[in-house]
Design an enzyme around this catalytic site. Sequence first.
Site, PDB file in Angstrom:
ATOM      1  N   MET A  87       0.856  -1.193   0.000  1.00 31.01           N
ATOM      2  CA  MET A  87       0.000   0.000   0.000  1.00 31.01           C
ATOM      3  C   MET A  87       0.896   1.249   0.000  1.00 31.01           C
ATOM      4  SD  MET A  87      -3.411  -0.997   2.061  1.00 31.01           S
ATOM      5  CE  MET A  87      -2.808  -0.757   3.705  1.00 31.01           C
ATOM      6  N   HIS A 128       9.594  -3.561   3.408  1.00 28.25           N
ATOM      7  CA  HIS A 128       9.158  -3.846   2.030  1.00 28.25           C
ATOM      8  C   HIS A 128      10.367  -4.140   1.134  1.00 28.25           C
ATOM      9  CE1 HIS A 128       5.745  -0.978   3.159  1.00 28.25           C
ATOM     10  NE2 HIS A 128       5.099  -2.057   2.786  1.00 28.25           N
ATOM     11  N   LYS A 171       5.023  -9.788   9.769  1.00 30.89           N
ATOM     12  CA  LYS A 171       4.472  -8.875  10.768  1.00 30.89           C
ATOM     13  C   LYS A 171       2.946  -8.973  10.745  1.00 30.89           C
ATOM     14  CE  LYS A 171       4.217  -4.330  10.426  1.00 30.89           C
ATOM     15  NZ  LYS A 171       2.803  -4.013  10.742  1.00 30.89           N
ATOM     16  N   ASP A 172       2.392  -9.032   9.527  1.00 31.31           N
ATOM     17  CA  ASP A 172       0.940  -9.230   9.384  1.00 31.31           C
ATOM     18  C   ASP A 172       0.692 -10.739   9.336  1.00 31.31           C
ATOM     19  OD1 ASP A 172      -0.025  -6.402   9.035  1.00 31.31           O
ATOM     20  OD2 ASP A 172       1.518  -6.497   7.505  1.00 31.31           O
ATOM     21  N   SER A 221       7.004  -0.530   9.954  1.00 31.05           N
ATOM     22  CA  SER A 221       5.626  -0.387   9.488  1.00 31.05           C
ATOM     23  C   SER A 221       5.472   0.982   8.850  1.00 31.05           C
ATOM     24  CB  SER A 221       4.675  -0.488  10.686  1.00 31.05           C
ATOM     25  OG  SER A 221       3.414   0.036  10.343  1.00 31.05           O
ATOM     26  N   SER A 222       4.598   1.057   7.859  1.00 29.58           N
ATOM     27  CA  SER A 222       4.334   2.359   7.216  1.00 29.58           C
ATOM     28  C   SER A 222       3.725   3.339   8.211  1.00 29.58           C
ATOM     29  CB  SER A 222       3.360   2.173   6.046  1.00 29.58           C
ATOM     30  OG  SER A 222       3.873   1.232   5.149  1.00 29.58           O
ATOM     31  N   ARG A 223       3.115   2.805   9.259  1.00 23.21           N
ATOM     32  CA  ARG A 223       2.463   3.686  10.236  1.00 23.21           C
ATOM     33  C   ARG A 223       3.465   4.341  11.190  1.00 23.21           C
ATOM     34  NH1 ARG A 223      -3.199   1.899  10.524  1.00 23.21           N
ATOM     35  NH2 ARG A 223      -3.361   0.122   9.135  1.00 23.21           N
TER      36      ARG A 223
END
Length: 280
Positions: A30, A37, A149-150, A185-187
């Site tokens: 995303m 990534h 992670k997910d 994480s992107s967050r």
Amino acid sequence: MQIFSTISETKAFLEQQKAEGKQIGFVPTMGALHEGHLTLMRQAKQENDLLVVSIFVNPIQFNNQEDLKKYPRDQKKDEALLETVDCDVLFAPSVEEMYPEPATRKYGFGPLEEVMEGAFRPGHFNGVAVVVHKLFDIVEPHRAYFGEKDFQQLAIIKKLVEREHIPVEIIGCPIVREPDGLAMSSRNIRLAPEYRKEAPFIYQTLQEAKRRREHLCAGPLRQMIINLFEAHEHFKLEYFDIVDDKELQPIQNWNNKKGTVACVAGWLGGVRLIDNIRII
Ligand code: PAF
């Protein structure tokens, strides 16, 4: 790097590559790319002839509209990062391209989607399954790479592929962490400095769970770790569960159970974070 925004261009280009015998490694994302990534992408590049990446912030997997609005987006920066891993194809469609009509398919993954993320984010995994299935139809990769992670997402995607007989090998890759232990994480970029400083506490507590497993049964261990998470001043725990690594169902005792994972989700400074650790 070829950049496509339409399904037809992407399919046409990749069909030609496949006709030439090229093996395709695919990393769906995303965007808001980070080292986690890029690690998946380097592996995909190494194990295949062609690296294909998608960037699509999938609205139907967000059960919280505020979260969707705040999701970080910077395609130019992402493109520069993709060049560093020698990406061959970027597929970055619009919402209209992916969903000319509202997606209506309901997959139903049973108990697997009723726990943890599935329980706290209703509809999330159906949205993930819809988009991943669609992306697989477009790219038709030989191998697809997902981060551990997910962990529950990875289990759902393995089930999706098995159930729908999709001819792709799903490869799960270990969590990539910041030097202080925070799972990438992107967050994370949304964490204000004062909360970012506290974030390593999540992985430290997971490591504590792993250490204590010698001395405590799964049930009491879970409760002890929940107490630690709840005692933290700023972390708002959603769940901490100790589950088997296939169906992700909670376990109460070890029974020599191989394949046990401890998973956590919670909020820190308004940012939702998840992490996990293999216990056995
Ligand atoms: O893990 C993600 O980034 C997303 O859930 C995925 C797999 C790209 C589907 O939108």
